[in-house]
Enzyme design. Sequence first.
Site, PDB file in Angstrom:
ATOM      1  N   LYS A  80      -1.628   5.928   1.989  1.00 19.42           N
ATOM      2  CA  LYS A  80      -0.605   5.137   1.290  1.00 19.42           C
ATOM      3  C   LYS A  80      -0.956   5.154  -0.194  1.00 19.42           C
ATOM      4  O   LYS A  80      -2.151   5.067  -0.562  1.00 19.42           O
ATOM      5  CB  LYS A  80      -0.669   3.703   1.843  1.00 19.42           C
ATOM      6  CG  LYS A  80       0.330   2.729   1.259  1.00 19.42           C
ATOM      7  CD  LYS A  80       0.226   1.387   2.013  1.00 19.42           C
ATOM      8  CE  LYS A  80       1.295   0.419   1.524  1.00 19.42           C
ATOM      9  NZ  LYS A  80       1.255  -0.859   2.276  1.00 19.42           N
ATOM     10  N   SER A 155       5.608  -2.491   4.211  1.00 15.55           N
ATOM     11  CA  SER A 155       5.619  -1.679   3.038  1.00 15.55           C
ATOM     12  C   SER A 155       5.029  -0.282   3.224  1.00 15.55           C
ATOM     13  O   SER A 155       5.236   0.588   2.374  1.00 15.55           O
ATOM     14  CB  SER A 155       4.885  -2.386   1.901  1.00 15.55           C
ATOM     15  OG  SER A 155       3.534  -2.519   2.211  1.00 15.55           O
ATOM     16  N   SER A 179       2.743  -5.312   6.810  1.00 15.75           N
ATOM     17  CA  SER A 179       3.089  -3.995   6.288  1.00 15.75           C
ATOM     18  C   SER A 179       2.536  -2.773   6.999  1.00 15.75           C
ATOM     19  O   SER A 179       2.884  -1.653   6.632  1.00 15.75           O
ATOM     20  CB  SER A 179       2.695  -3.907   4.808  1.00 15.75           C
ATOM     21  OG  SER A 179       3.570  -4.741   4.070  1.00 15.75           O
TER      22      SER A 179
END
Lengths: 472, 94
Positions: A80, A155, A179
């Site tokens: 990420k 997210s 997330s």
Amino acid sequence: MMTIDQIHSDIFDNKKTVVELTKEYLDRTKTLNTNLNSFIAITETEALSRAAKLDEFAKGKTKEEVLSKMPLFGVPMAHKDIFSTKDVETTAASNILKGYVPPYSATVVEKYENAGAVVLGKLNCDAFAHGASGVNSDFGNTKNPYNLEYIPGGSSSGSGVAVASEQVVVSSGTDTGGSVRNPASFTNTVGLKPTYGRVSRYGIISMASSLDTIGHLTNTVKDNAQILNVTAGYDPKDSTSSEVVVEDYTSDLEKGVNGIKIGIPKEYFTDDIDQEVKDTIKNAIETYKKLGAEIVEVSLPYTEYALAVYYTLTPSEVSSNLGRLDGIRYGHNRNAFGDEAKRRIMIGTYVLSAGYYDAYYLKALKVRSLIKKDFEEVFKTVDVLLAPVAPCLPLRFDEDLSDPMKLYLIDILSVTANLAGIPALALPAGFSKSGLPIGMQLMGNYFDEKLLYQVGSAIEKELKLYERRPIL
Amino acid sequence: MTKEEVLKIAKLANLEIQENEIEKFSVQLTSILAYLNKLSEVDTSKIDQEFTVIKDTKNKLQIQPLLTQTLETKEALKNAPNHTDKHFVTDAVL
């Protein structure tokens, strides 16, 4: 779909080189990224260079010799884009950090590297991890591989999508309010939110420091457990990291659920929750009953206040953490923040300001302790809890997504684990009539990840939802 | 949240809000704050604050001497828009 064990068979039994394997995954990643937009950057040169070094390392060694030193040898993965990767641009999916190249790597990034994983690139996400949708990135929306017209969750949106679409075998993510679990739930993948402090936060761009946890997504429960064996552990560079001993998280995967007490918290099944979601989880409950678990109805009375606590504390911590983006040492002018970041900074500033601090921030801290107590009480009578991850199915991109409160409400069932600091494992529970994934979460007591994997593994073997791949 | 409050908070937060954005933020922030007011329903009179979710806190304040890795000056400066060979350059505040 390949698991970590299958990747290792491919390399050692089929005699495929890591370079060849990496090329296959890079080709797939590049081809699919056009439609999915899961990657912000594909680091092809670095990946192939690393692959070549790994092939060199393995020369003359047996499979056992290599895997004992590098348990993730050759495994294609991606981070990420809030994970600092030395000499590789890290943007947090925000324009304010466009061009920022970290001079160091996060502890967890180093752990994956030392374990032999091959990083294919940096994954798209909601900017600064603000969101549960994937629509808050400054670099475009990431699409749900099961239906490109729907959000993939967030997210860690790129993380879920990259694993579900098999661009990678593992992706890293963070879970501050859901997330990792939210995109796992919306993409038919397995996502772990570890116990707070189980995995080092050093080098990962902070969102809310008392809530951030460092997780990961995979296609199977076993893969997920194998990753935690690598990432877990005390890090002196993270003053909130735990010295609790790291276990072998794969050791109880075959134990089944006979005699395990699974608590069903009634506050997670109210009328506000989508009926298809509730029906799918109820089906999972029946499956667990069939497998020998004891199902117990429980109550977590302060659940209804969790979202208000979360959206008081998180913006407060965000406003503090994003204060470092002053454009002096790195990053652009603060005007480059997106709207969501600005909103959170302003809410945080407001609730921390003189005259409002007691009524909002201090109040939220006190209610947080009540939520934590709810969990501590309930784990005296049950071993794990089972609940939905999200109150709804994935939203459509062409819906009106402009109201921030509407998007915040997606977090309503996932923030509780972060507020208490307990671990939670999201895994596939079923699909909607329209073909969209529906996930469930197992919440456990502090540092009980091994039990979560044991219980998760049992239903995975029964439902085999990983066999339903997206059509791409 | 009124227009004035939005501008005051933006100033405290070192954020520039454009004239044409004030209304939008005012509406959104008001709606969020209204939701947060739910917390006033909870009786917390008998509770001490709970600032941490950390279970084991021994050694937390120990300063580790292990930090053998340091950042070279050049590395530390390389992302700065304005710098000399030894310093970050910023606007004068005095």
